[in-house]
Design a protein around this motif. Structure first.
Motif, PDB file in Angstrom:
ATOM      1  N   ILE A 188      -5.551  16.333   3.801  1.00 37.81           N
ATOM      2  CA  ILE A 188      -4.296  16.947   3.358  1.00 37.81           C
ATOM      3  C   ILE A 188      -3.105  16.294   4.050  1.00 37.81           C
ATOM      4  O   ILE A 188      -2.081  15.984   3.420  1.00 37.81           O
ATOM      5  N   ASP A 189      -3.224  16.044   5.364  1.00 37.24           N
ATOM      6  CA  ASP A 189      -2.113  15.429   6.091  1.00 37.24           C
ATOM      7  C   ASP A 189      -1.919  13.973   5.673  1.00 37.24           C
ATOM      8  O   ASP A 189      -0.790  13.488   5.628  1.00 37.24           O
ATOM      9  N   ALA A 191      -2.534  12.845   2.666  1.00 36.70           N
ATOM     10  CA  ALA A 191      -1.881  12.926   1.357  1.00 36.70           C
ATOM     11  C   ALA A 191      -0.411  13.300   1.509  1.00 36.70           C
ATOM     12  O   ALA A 191       0.462  12.715   0.849  1.00 36.70           O
ATOM     13  N   ASN A 192      -0.116  14.255   2.388  1.00 40.15           N
ATOM     14  CA  ASN A 192       1.272  14.657   2.600  1.00 40.15           C
ATOM     15  C   ASN A 192       2.116  13.517   3.154  1.00 40.15           C
ATOM     16  O   ASN A 192       3.298  13.362   2.807  1.00 40.15           O
ATOM     17  N   ALA A 193       1.505  12.698   4.033  1.00 36.61           N
ATOM     18  CA  ALA A 193       2.240  11.579   4.621  1.00 36.61           C
ATOM     19  C   ALA A 193       2.642  10.551   3.572  1.00 36.61           C
ATOM     20  O   ALA A 193       3.618   9.819   3.759  1.00 36.61           O
ATOM     21  N   ILE A 195       2.756  11.463  -0.037  1.00 36.68           N
ATOM     22  CA  ILE A 195       3.428  12.122  -1.166  1.00 36.68           C
ATOM     23  C   ILE A 195       4.831  12.584  -0.811  1.00 36.68           C
ATOM     24  O   ILE A 195       5.786  12.363  -1.563  1.00 36.68           O
ATOM     25  N   ILE A 196       4.988  13.232   0.357  1.00 35.74           N
ATOM     26  CA  ILE A 196       6.297  13.789   0.723  1.00 35.74           C
ATOM     27  C   ILE A 196       7.374  12.704   0.840  1.00 35.74           C
ATOM     28  O   ILE A 196       8.459  12.844   0.268  1.00 35.74           O
TER      29      ILE A 196
END
Length: 204
Positions: A188-189, A191-193, A195-196
C-alpha cells in the motif's frame, strides 16, 4: 502471536531475547540505508517500509547455515520475535488510544458515528462478498478477513491485533500473517508513493 491458547508456551531465555533485538536492529540499520538510497532516487517512502523490506530480504535470503557471530541461525519466526511483536503491538495500540483527544471531536460526534457506521457496513460487505471468496473460503481466508476489517476501520496494527485474537483462539494462519502485513504495510505504501505524487502533479 498466532498460537493456540492450549498450545505449550515456548521457553525464551535472555539470550534468545537479546539475539532477536540484535536482529531487529540489523534490519533497522539496513532499512535506513535502503531508505536513503530510495530517497536519492527520487522516491519517498516511510522509513518503516524500508525496514520491513530489509527484514523480508534478510529473513528469506540468508541460508539457515550462514555463520553468525552469536552462533545461532537468524531468529526469524522464533518465539522471542513473536514476544517482541506482541509487546510492541500492545504498546503501540495503548499509546494510540491514550493520545486520542476525543473530546475535541464532541461537536462532530453525530457525523462521525454516521460515517463510521457506513464504513463498518461497507467493510463487512467487502470482507464477506469479496475478500473471503477471493481468498478461497478457507480458514486462512477468514483470518485475512479479520485483518481486512482492522485495516479498513483502523490501521495495520489494528489488523494485526484482530488476526492475533482470531489465531490465538482458533489456530495459527501463516498465510494470513504473511499476506496482510505485506499488503497493508508494504505494498500500500509503495503504491501510495507512486500514485499520490502522480495526482499531485496533475493538480499542479
Amino acid at each position: 502471536m498466532g498460537t493456540q491458547q492450549d498450545a505449550p508456551t515456548p521457553s525464551i531465555n535472555a539470550y534468545d531475547l537479546l539475539d532477536a533485538i540484535l536482529a531487529i536492529h540489523v534490519c533497522i540499520i539496513l532499512g535506513a540505508v535502503l531508505n536513503e538510497a530510495v530517497s536519492a532516487a527520487g522516491l519517498e517512502l516511510p522509513l518503516f517500509v524500508s525496514c520491513l523490506f530489509a527484514g523480508i530480504l534478510i529473513s528469506n535470503l540468508i541460508p539457515k547455515s550462514y555463520p553468525r557471530i552469536t552462533g545461532t541461525r537468524w531468529p526469524a519466526r522464533k518465539p522471542a520475535i513473536a514476544l517482541i511483536a506482541d509487546v510492541a503491538l500492545g504498546s503501540f495500540l495503548a499509546m494510540s488510544l491514550m493520545s486520542m483527544q476525543l473530546w475535541a471531536l464532541i461537536d462532530l460526534a453525530g457525523p462521525i458515528f454516521v460515517i463510521l457506521g457506513a464504513q463498518f457496513l461497507v467493510a463487512i460487505c467487502v470482507a464477506v462478498f469479496v475478500v473471503f471468496p477471493a481468498m478461497g473460503k478457507t480458514y486462512d481466508a477468514a483470518v485475512v478477513c479479520s485483518g481486512f476489517g482492522g485495516i479498513s476501520l483502523g490501521s495495520t496494527p489494528t489488523a494485526m491485533a484482530n488476526m492475533s485474537a482470531v489465531a490465538q483462539k482458533y489456530g495459527n494462519s501463516h498465510q494470513a500473517f504473511i499476506i496482510v502485513p505485506l499488503v497493508c504495510a508494504f505494498f500500500i505504501d509503495l503504491a501510495n508513493a507512486l500514485i499520490i505524487p502522480y495526482f499531485i502533479r496533475l493538480i499542479g
